[in-house]
Design an enzyme around this catalytic site. Structure first.
Site, mmCIF file in Angstrom:
data_model
loop_
_atom_site.group_PDB
_atom_site.id
_atom_site.type_symbol
_atom_site.label_atom_id
_atom_site.label_comp_id
_atom_site.label_asym_id
_atom_site.label_seq_id
_atom_site.Cartn_x
_atom_site.Cartn_y
_atom_site.Cartn_z
ATOM 1 N N LYS A 133 0.846 -1.191 0.000
ATOM 2 C CA LYS A 133 0.000 0.000 0.000
ATOM 3 C C LYS A 133 0.880 1.239 0.000
ATOM 4 O O LYS A 133 2.005 1.139 0.495
ATOM 5 C CB LYS A 133 -0.973 0.038 1.164
ATOM 6 C CG LYS A 133 -0.418 -0.231 2.567
ATOM 7 C CD LYS A 133 0.693 0.547 3.174
ATOM 8 C CE LYS A 133 0.703 2.028 3.311
ATOM 9 N NZ LYS A 133 1.937 2.562 3.979
ATOM 10 N N TYR A 219 -4.651 4.418 5.570
ATOM 11 C CA TYR A 219 -5.233 3.489 6.559
ATOM 12 C C TYR A 219 -6.572 4.022 7.077
ATOM 13 O O TYR A 219 -7.503 3.257 7.316
ATOM 14 C CB TYR A 219 -4.291 3.299 7.753
ATOM 15 C CG TYR A 219 -3.078 2.452 7.469
ATOM 16 C CD1 TYR A 219 -3.136 1.063 7.607
ATOM 17 C CD2 TYR A 219 -1.878 3.021 7.093
ATOM 18 C CE1 TYR A 219 -2.028 0.281 7.364
ATOM 19 C CE2 TYR A 219 -0.761 2.244 6.848
ATOM 20 C CZ TYR A 219 -0.839 0.875 6.982
ATOM 21 O OH TYR A 219 0.258 0.098 6.739
#
Ligand code: NAD
Length: 362
Positions: A133, A219
């Site tokens: 990510k 996140y």
């Protein structure tokens, strides 16, 4: 996966919940299971500190290869993890990994701006891909990565370890099942205080794709999307800079709001000049709070002021084992490319909203 709180705790303490099932099937049929082989592409801090150690705990996948531009690292890793010479690649000869039957999966652990290229080259070499990510620097790159994996007939997982993490999964379940009513408001922050190492790629737009939003804020976006169980329709955002001498190429601090069809608004913050890591959901009857929410654990979930005691797992081991099972059983990947793509759509809208000062549709 569905768990009520009691069976959830029971299954996680016994092993990995539903992940244990296919292994049982193998032991019933008496077959010997071959572990898949994985090559880590990029041997920086996440590979060295988390992924390689986690691969000593995985049941269905093992470290068989490495891709690195640094000969000394290749030597150290070969000794430490018993990597065969023929399974060590450089960024230049990476494509020849296609001829290596001991490597089934490549795991891209490079700066964000390199994710798309190395994912696409990995897929073209016929390897399943895990990509860290944020999935890439743009929506367009994410779409190209998904298309390349589809064309090559390989599976793609994004390194969203928290989609396999029990506290985060329980938070998502409580929200989905409306255990304490409808969600009315959400808040999330994720930040760290950057003190030094200013030459690091994270502080340079070209390789990082942005600042803390790409690294940490993703996140919060992800946590909010999963708590809500739906995609935001619009974004507003505000950018602040308390250390103007340091943050010239990327943002320092961002606040943003995610607007949902139901009328709920999630208020979020990310920064490289603060310390934070929480996700909080408010309903008409209770609030649920994950804090720490996004670190490597142990994480803590509070529901109505009471801690939900959930055993700690090795996030990376569970994530990689889940992907191995997806390959072995030909099942859908939970942390799919679409997850990464949807987060990038929100990220692009946040940057656009912060720059224009206007509400931006996602
Ligand atoms: P890092 O800087 O420690 O490692 C990056 C690696 O890339 C190094 O080995 C470096 O040599 C290599 N590299 C190759 N070409 C490079 C270039 N042109 N410039 C800079 N480095 C180059 O970074 P990291 O912390 O290991 O992060 C790598 C990726 O993993 C990032 O995408 C990051 O977002 C992700 N990450 C994810 C988690 C998680 O919890 N899922 C945690 C940490 C990092």
């Amino acid at each position: 996966m569905h768990f009520d709180r009691r069976s959830f705790i029971r299954s996680t303490s016994l092993g990995l919940g539903s992940l244990a099932l296919p292994k049982d099937i193998f032991s019933i049929t008496g077959q010997t299971e071959k572990k898949l082989g994985i090559a880590l592409v990029g041997l920086g801090s996440y590979s060295a500190g988390r992924l390689a150690p986690a691969l000593q705990e995985t049941e269905y996948i093992k470290l068989t290869g490495i891709v690195t531009g640094t000969p000394e690292k290749a030597k150290d890793w070969a000794e430490k993890y018993h990597i065969k010479t023929e399974n060590i690649y450089t960024y230049e000869n990476y494509d020849s990994i296609k001829d290596n039957p001991e490597i089934d999966v490549v795991y891209i652990v490079l700066p964000n701006g390199m994710h798309a290229e190395y994912t696409i080259r990995g897929a073209q070499a016929g390897k399943h891909v895990i990509c860290e990510k944020p999935m890439a620097n743009s929506v367009r790159e994410c779409e190209e990565m998904i298309a390349a994996c589809k064309k090559a007939g390989v599976k793609l997982q994004i390194g969203y370890r928290l989609l396999y993490e029990p506290n985060n999964m329980e938070m998502e379940r409580i929200c989905r099942e409306k255990e304490y009513g409808d969600i009315r408001a959400v808040e999330s922050s994720n930040a760290f205080y950057a003190r030094d190492d200013w030459d690091n790629w994270r502080f340079h737009h070209e390789l990082a794709g942005g600042g803390p939003l790409m690294d940490m804020g993703v996140y919060s976006i992800h946590g909010v999307r999963h708590a809500m169980g739906s995609e935001p329709v619009a974004i507003t955002a505000q950018s602040f800079n308390t250390r103007k001498e340091k943050f010239t190429d990327i943002e320092e601090t961002l606040y943003w709001q995610m607007y949902f069809d139901s009328g709920v608004v999630a208020n979020c913050m990310t920064s490289y000049s603060a310390r934070a890591g929480h996700l909080q959901v408010h309903t008409d009857q209770a609030s649920y709070r994950l804090e720490p929410a996004f670190g490597y654990g142990p994480l803590k979930l509070m529901v109505k002021g009471e801690e939900v005691k959930i055993p700690h797992t090795n996030h990376q081991a569970v994530q990689m084992d889940a992907f191995a099972r997806n390959i072995l059983d030909n099942t859908e990947v939970v942390a799919s490319g679409t997850e990464g793509l949807n987060d990038l759509k929100v990220i692009e809208a946040i940057y656009k909203a912060a720059k224009s000062g206007e509400k931006v549709m996602v």
